[in-house]
Design an enzyme around this catalytic site. Sequence first.
Site, PDB file in Angstrom:
ATOM      1  N   LEU A 192      13.226  12.889  28.615  1.00 50.80           N
ATOM      2  CA  LEU A 192      14.167  12.315  27.434  1.00 50.80           C
ATOM      3  C   LEU A 192      14.995  11.021  27.738  1.00 50.80           C
ATOM      4  O   LEU A 192      14.800  10.027  26.875  1.00 50.80           O
ATOM      5  CB  LEU A 192      15.228  13.413  27.168  1.00 50.80           C
ATOM      6  CG  LEU A 192      16.122  13.257  25.793  1.00 50.80           C
ATOM      7  CD1 LEU A 192      15.149  13.929  24.692  1.00 50.80           C
ATOM      8  CD2 LEU A 192      17.320  14.140  26.223  1.00 50.80           C
TER       9      LEU A 192
ATOM     10  N   HIS B  97      20.268  15.260  12.688  1.00 49.91           N
ATOM     11  CA  HIS B  97      20.159  14.672  14.030  1.00 49.91           C
ATOM     12  C   HIS B  97      20.719  13.028  13.806  1.00 49.91           C
ATOM     13  O   HIS B  97      19.999  12.439  12.808  1.00 49.91           O
ATOM     14  CB  HIS B  97      19.155  14.769  15.012  1.00 49.91           C
ATOM     15  CG  HIS B  97      19.211  14.288  16.487  1.00 49.91           C
ATOM     16  ND1 HIS B  97      19.382  13.054  16.943  1.00 49.91           N
ATOM     17  CD2 HIS B  97      19.216  15.216  17.478  1.00 49.91           C
ATOM     18  CE1 HIS B  97      19.643  13.349  17.990  1.00 49.91           C
ATOM     19  NE2 HIS B  97      19.418  14.305  18.459  1.00 49.91           N
TER      20      HIS B  97
ATOM     21  N   GLU C 248      25.440  23.539  19.814  1.00 47.30           N
ATOM     22  CA  GLU C 248      26.302  22.487  19.337  1.00 47.30           C
ATOM     23  C   GLU C 248      26.770  22.889  18.039  1.00 47.30           C
ATOM     24  O   GLU C 248      28.349  22.839  18.028  1.00 47.30           O
ATOM     25  CB  GLU C 248      25.382  21.302  18.981  1.00 47.30           C
ATOM     26  CG  GLU C 248      26.167  19.951  18.501  1.00 47.30           C
ATOM     27  CD  GLU C 248      25.411  18.856  18.221  1.00 47.30           C
ATOM     28  OE1 GLU C 248      26.060  18.042  17.723  1.00 47.30           O
ATOM     29  OE2 GLU C 248      23.928  18.693  18.686  1.00 47.30           O
TER      30      GLU C 248
ATOM     31  N   MET D 267       9.823  17.478  19.250  1.00 44.73           N
ATOM     32  CA  MET D 267      10.549  16.781  20.516  1.00 44.73           C
ATOM     33  C   MET D 267      10.492  17.837  21.588  1.00 44.73           C
ATOM     34  O   MET D 267      10.113  17.586  23.037  1.00 44.73           O
ATOM     35  CB  MET D 267      11.902  16.428  20.177  1.00 44.73           C
ATOM     36  CG  MET D 267      12.854  15.910  21.530  1.00 44.73           C
ATOM     37  SD  MET D 267      14.316  15.366  20.898  1.00 44.73           S
ATOM     38  CE  MET D 267      14.196  14.293  19.720  1.00 44.73           C
TER      39      MET D 267
ATOM     40  N   ARG E 218       7.056  16.408  23.060  1.00 44.36           N
ATOM     41  CA  ARG E 218       7.303  14.934  23.423  1.00 44.36           C
ATOM     42  C   ARG E 218       7.906  15.263  24.989  1.00 44.36           C
ATOM     43  O   ARG E 218       7.628  14.370  25.924  1.00 44.36           O
ATOM     44  CB  ARG E 218       7.945  14.297  22.619  1.00 44.36           C
ATOM     45  CG  ARG E 218       8.238  12.766  23.002  1.00 44.36           C
ATOM     46  CD  ARG E 218       6.936  11.893  23.172  1.00 44.36           C
ATOM     47  NE  ARG E 218       7.150  10.494  23.542  1.00 44.36           N
ATOM     48  CZ  ARG E 218       7.452  10.104  24.754  1.00 44.36           C
ATOM     49  NH1 ARG E 218       7.084  10.931  25.771  1.00 44.36           N
ATOM     50  NH2 ARG E 218       7.251   8.914  24.990  1.00 44.36           N
ATOM     51  N   TYR E 219       8.815  16.186  25.221  1.00 40.02           N
ATOM     52  CA  TYR E 219       9.568  15.850  26.243  1.00 40.02           C
ATOM     53  C   TYR E 219       9.493  17.237  26.882  1.00 40.02           C
ATOM     54  O   TYR E 219      10.340  17.269  27.985  1.00 40.02           O
ATOM     55  CB  TYR E 219      10.946  15.376  25.977  1.00 40.02           C
ATOM     56  CG  TYR E 219      11.009  14.300  25.358  1.00 40.02           C
ATOM     57  CD1 TYR E 219      10.869  13.114  25.824  1.00 40.02           C
ATOM     58  CD2 TYR E 219      11.460  14.240  23.860  1.00 40.02           C
ATOM     59  CE1 TYR E 219      10.846  12.097  25.025  1.00 40.02           C
ATOM     60  CE2 TYR E 219      11.620  13.074  23.084  1.00 40.02           C
ATOM     61  CZ  TYR E 219      11.503  12.061  23.740  1.00 40.02           C
ATOM     62  OH  TYR E 219      11.570  10.856  23.054  1.00 40.02           O
TER      63      TYR E 219
ATOM     64  N   LEU F  78      13.907   6.593  22.009  1.00 38.42           N
ATOM     65  CA  LEU F  78      14.909   7.932  21.452  1.00 38.42           C
ATOM     66  C   LEU F  78      16.404   7.513  21.902  1.00 38.42           C
ATOM     67  O   LEU F  78      17.343   7.542  20.932  1.00 38.42           O
ATOM     68  CB  LEU F  78      14.305   9.181  22.067  1.00 38.42           C
ATOM     69  CG  LEU F  78      15.346  10.425  21.621  1.00 38.42           C
ATOM     70  CD1 LEU F  78      15.193  10.533  19.986  1.00 38.42           C
ATOM     71  CD2 LEU F  78      14.853  11.484  22.309  1.00 38.42           C
TER      72      LEU F  78
ATOM     73  N   ASP G 195      15.508  27.057  15.245  1.00 41.65           N
ATOM     74  CA  ASP G 195      16.624  26.904  16.092  1.00 41.65           C
ATOM     75  C   ASP G 195      16.206  26.243  17.384  1.00 41.65           C
ATOM     76  O   ASP G 195      14.954  26.113  17.789  1.00 41.65           O
ATOM     77  CB  ASP G 195      17.117  28.385  16.245  1.00 41.65           C
ATOM     78  CG  ASP G 195      18.050  29.106  15.175  1.00 41.65           C
ATOM     79  OD1 ASP G 195      18.876  28.274  14.769  1.00 41.65           O
ATOM     80  OD2 ASP G 195      18.064  30.178  14.857  1.00 41.65           O
TER      81      ASP G 195
ATOM     82  N   GLU H 230      20.647  22.511  19.362  1.00 45.71           N
ATOM     83  CA  GLU H 230      21.543  21.757  18.268  1.00 45.71           C
ATOM     84  C   GLU H 230      22.232  22.829  17.384  1.00 45.71           C
ATOM     85  O   GLU H 230      23.288  22.480  16.989  1.00 45.71           O
ATOM     86  CB  GLU H 230      20.750  20.760  17.369  1.00 45.71           C
ATOM     87  CG  GLU H 230      20.523  19.528  17.987  1.00 45.71           C
ATOM     88  CD  GLU H 230      19.245  19.510  19.031  1.00 45.71           C
ATOM     89  OE1 GLU H 230      18.647  18.328  19.130  1.00 45.71           O
ATOM     90  OE2 GLU H 230      18.534  20.498  19.095  1.00 45.71           O
TER      91      GLU H 230
END
Length: 433
Positions: free
Chosen positions: A76, A265, A349, A60, A149-150, A82, A342, A345
């Site tokens: 995103l 996730h 988070e 991602m 992807r983003y 997604l 890493d 998240e």
Amino acid sequence: MSAQRPLQLLTKRASPSQLQHKPRIWQPARTFATPGMVVPPVTQNNTSAKGPTAMVFMNMGGPATTDEVSGFLSRLFADADLIPLGPLQNYLGPLISRRRTPKIKKQYANIGGGSPIRKWSEYQAEEMCKILDQTNPETAPHKPYVAFRYANPLTEEMYGRLLEDGFGNGRGGRAVAFTQYPQYSCSTTGNSLNELWKWRQRMESPTRNQNLEVAEAEGSIKWSVIDRWPTHSGLIEAFAENITAALETYPKEIRDSVVLVYSAHSLPMSVVNRGDPYPAEVAATVWAVQQRLGFKNAYRLSWQSQVGPSAWLGAQTSDTVNNFVKKGQKDLVLIPIAFTSDHIETLFEIDQEVIHEANELGAEGRVRRAESLNGSPTFIKALANLASEHLANDEVCSRQMGLRCPGCKNERCLASKKFFMGQVVQDNAALTL
């Protein structure tokens, strides 16, 4: 797979201003957030029986600097596969991303100014290719690439670099799309493969690119896919090593009473209910790790990074940890089981939100996190072993990749699967339409 729990807050409010999305056109880019990774230009000069081989790590991605946050969030939230926002996706996505960019910039600033996922992806790919050059000389040299992807480097940039470096355009060559999501989901690996197929069609298909000569179209890149590896022995060993190291930070007399909280996730329930295999594959990884550890510790699987108002797979990691602490179970080790390095998240988070909240409830520093895989030699060896077997056996994809979700209605997904599975005749692959 790098959408973050902090993005839960992104859907609460949106300003009335609008952003316009324009089609992305690939242009050569030579600036990289991670210095040191240089892919030398190659030509199809029969340097080995089947080489050179491009090894493309798909993920991602995440903004490497705070200046990249806006573009990352914009892409995103524009992706309904997604983060489904309903019929107003094209309106709400840009509004939400613009409104919340300042807040998310601060969060990335708090973890060092950007996501390290690119650094680790490039390092892992580069180190893996060094091993493959030794173990699989018939497909050497192996060239590392990263396609996000983003975030940069985007899939279209990666594909352009492949063409510049001597693959395709009448020269053929082999490329392996190697997902860095160990557990398959249509929202992650499937999404990245759909994007790869889209740019392949634009750049190498004569029906989409009228400038291609016949010879160029016939000499296009031959693709294969490593699409999932949830119970690979090397992956399990790498997780087990990091969990063991985390457990050893506790006094020996209480070590076996520490509860392991595996965190992955989450997914929208709309995706789960159409038959996405991700929850089952994550659970398979957890079970394999527990088996490797001898089931010495009690455990739970939880889910993080929910975004938006719709129902998501639970229980949430934050709620799980808080409830344990409130009940007196303060010795917990959090394990990011669906991530290979890493990123926001783990570093924000889990480290700065979940563990901080636990300490405020009285955990007294006894809630800890196992290290991410990052530069683990065991993990990098696992990547090399997985790729080595894939190359040696001339595999095109797993058998599972050909099976669409029972409730899938995405025609692009069908076209993408047909393309990748049609690259090579494979007896053990079956496509369910």
